[in-house]
Scaffold this motif. Structure first.
Motif, PDB file in Angstrom:
ATOM      1  N   HIS A 187      -3.644   3.755  -1.619  1.00 53.09           N
ATOM      2  CA  HIS A 187      -4.749   3.275  -0.789  1.00 53.09           C
ATOM      3  C   HIS A 187      -4.740   3.900   0.622  1.00 53.09           C
ATOM      4  O   HIS A 187      -5.795   4.277   1.152  1.00 53.09           O
ATOM      5  N   HIS A 191      -7.397   6.408   2.705  1.00 54.14           N
ATOM      6  CA  HIS A 191      -7.996   6.201   4.030  1.00 54.14           C
ATOM      7  C   HIS A 191      -7.908   7.486   4.861  1.00 54.14           C
ATOM      8  O   HIS A 191      -8.817   7.799   5.618  1.00 54.14           O
ATOM      9  N   SER A 212      -5.744  -0.914   9.649  1.00 55.03           N
ATOM     10  CA  SER A 212      -6.566  -1.785   8.813  1.00 55.03           C
ATOM     11  C   SER A 212      -6.062  -3.215   8.916  1.00 55.03           C
ATOM     12  O   SER A 212      -5.351  -3.581   9.859  1.00 55.03           O
ATOM     13  N   ASP A 395     -12.689  -0.454   3.478  1.00 54.91           N
ATOM     14  CA  ASP A 395     -12.355  -0.158   2.083  1.00 54.91           C
ATOM     15  C   ASP A 395     -13.602   0.226   1.289  1.00 54.91           C
ATOM     16  O   ASP A 395     -14.643  -0.432   1.393  1.00 54.91           O
TER      17      ASP A 395
HETATM   18 ZN    ZN Z   1      -7.897  -0.390   3.458  1.00 57.11          ZN
END
Ligand code: ZN
Ligand code: KG4
Length: 474
Positions: A187, A191, A212, A395
């Motif tokens: 993840h 980003h 985040s 996201d």
């Molecule tokens: Zn995220």
């Protein structure tokens, strides 16, 4: 000069997702990569199925080694990306030329507003309720069917296990039914890498500040899948501090706490409350937001703010007191980012003076104040700041699809899972999965106690695989 050329590997890299890891020497009946098409207007050019043996794949991958080179003929890849690691259910279809064919996000903001945070079981149920629709919408909007895809990319970590499971199961179902390869995505790498989709000049090495709700990282990205972690948070991420401050100030959380604080802070005096900048005495690049959160809570208590009265119902005196807290919190939280970023740039340039860019990404990087302050720090050091647009900072499925494309074109993917795989099959999820190896000087003395069951980092897995690959000379 002897260099490692991962792209020419004839092996399929089984990095993840598989039930019992072992190396395959070829992909059986892998789908041909679709030829370039316009959005839903022309039928797929490759209507006949060809079987692609490992050497075919590797020659395609060899062509794709340097995606930015205008001389290498680009093979078109169409990737479905699925993201369910936290509270957004997202899917997107993206092409390897950077074209975003569709992007769909179903947010759990209402749940978040109701419970003031992410409750894993409820979040899982919310993902499960919408995942089929979100993926279908992404395919429909893109004008593609599953059979037109080259592969499916899905977040396998870090994140909440229960939530990750929903996305991975969906990805495996599609991949199994349509004989598509799978790419398991980190993840936080996603980003960072989505910035390469928006800024075509962004080559490795570059720096990335990833901010985040659950993560707060500064890394040196040396290459695809190769990251040096210069700093991380020893407790909370900055997004968590924004969210809690917003909750305690009685703000409307339906778009999450960050945007609510950003908006209210515009009305406030940022110097009204003297919060202390965290970790000034630590000469490293690590972050801490738990103490600041506590300072904010005490200030709110001292000013008798009643979060039960929503900001919309507060009188002007009360509203201005809350705005002052929001602005003062934001100023100091971002000052902390600025200070650590300055040091991280100095460290990174010592490691690799050829760095030209710093990427700021993750939900908090969609904040205009954060961007403008970071821009000053970055430009003062002769670098350029790259921020993806807000819809790609928070996201989303595009970042997963794009990261899938980046790994897929250098041969890092798993073969299709079995058709009709049982729902209860054990799948490889990585809730606590570092992105890179820690930079030695960056080790914090104030270490987090949360070290249990951490998966080996993405970088260490890839570097280990690379060492097992045959070496090629250029
Ligand atoms: Zn995220
Ligand atoms: O990257 P993201 O969407 O999800 C995680 O991976 O955590 O980040 C969500 C975080 C939340 O804490 C949210 O409040 C914050 O990003 N955020 C913002 C803004 N938009 C989202 N924080 C500050 N200002 C914003 N405009």
């Amino acid at each position: 000069m002897a260099t490692l050329v991962p792209a020419i590997s004839s092996r399929i890299w089984r990095l993840n997702l598989l039930r019992s890891p072992k190396l395959f020497s070829q992909v059986k009946a892998m789908k041909p990569l679709p030829s370039p098409r316009r959005l839903g207007l022309t039928p797929p050019l490759n209507s006949s199925k060809t079987h692609c043996c490992a050497s075919d794949c590797s020659s395609r991958q060899a062509q794709l080694q340097n995606p930015s080179s205008s001389e290498s003929p680009e093979v078109d890849i169409t990737m479905l990306g699925i993201e369910t690691s936290c509270d957004d259910t997202a899917a997107a279809v993206v092409r390897s030329n950077g074209e975003i064919l569709s992007q769909v996000v179903s947010s759990q903001a209402e749940l978040l507003a109701q419970y003031g945070g992410v409750a894993p079981k409820m979040a899982q149920e919310a993902h499960a309720a919408v995942i089929d629709q979100v993926v279908q919408d992404a395919l429909d909007k893109a004008g593609v069917r599953e059979k037109d895809l080259s592969a499916v990319a899905v977040t396998i970590g870090p994140g909440l296990s229960l939530c990750l499971h929903v996305g991975v199961q969906k990805a495996r179902k599609i991949a199994g039914s349509f004989n598509l390869p799978l790419v398991g995505v980190h993840h936080m790498e996603a980003h960072a890498l989505v910035a390469r989709l928006v800024e075509k000049k962004l080559q490795f090495p570059f720096m990335a500040l990833l901010i985040s709700g659950g993560h707060n990282l500064v890394v040196l990205a040396r290459d695809l899948g190769h990251y040096i972690q210069l700093g991380t948070t020893i407790d909370d991420a900055i997004g968590e501090a924004y969210d809690k401050t917003a909750k305690w100030l009685g703000l409307d959380l339906r778009r999450s706490g960050g945007p609510a604080i950003e908006e209210l802070a515009l009305e406030g005096d940022a110097k009204a409350i003297k919060f202390t900048v965290p970790m000034k005495q630590h000469k490293d690049c690590n972050f801490s937001f738990a103490g600041l959160k506590n300072q904010v809570r005490l200030a709110i208590e001292a000013q008798n703010v009643t979060p039960e009265i929503p900001i919309s119902a507060a009188n002007s005196k009360e509203r201005s007191a809350r705005a002052n807290i929001a602005a003062s919190f934001q100023r100091v939280a971002v000052l902390h980012l600025e200070e650590k970023c300055q040091r991280a740039i100095e460290w990174a340039l010592k490691i690799d003076p050829s760095i030209k860019y710093l990427v700021a990404s993750g939900g908090v990087a969609s904040n205009k104040y954060v961007r403008s302050r970071l821009k000053q720090v970055v430009e003062k050091n002769g670098l350029q700041l790259v921020c993806p647009p807000p819809s790609l900072c928070t996201d989303n499925g595009v970042m997963i699809a794009w990261t899938g494309i980046e790994h897929f074109r250098v041969g890092r993917f798993d073969p299709p899972p079995p058709v009709n795989e049982p729902d209860d099959v054990k799948i490889d999820l990585r809730p606590r999965w570092p992105l890179g190896e820690e930079y030695v000087e960056g080790r914090s003395i104030a270490r987090s106690v949360k070290t249990a069951r951490v998966h080996p980092s993405l970088t260490s897995i890839i570097q280990e695989s690379l060492q097992k690959q045959p070496k090629h000379t250029t």
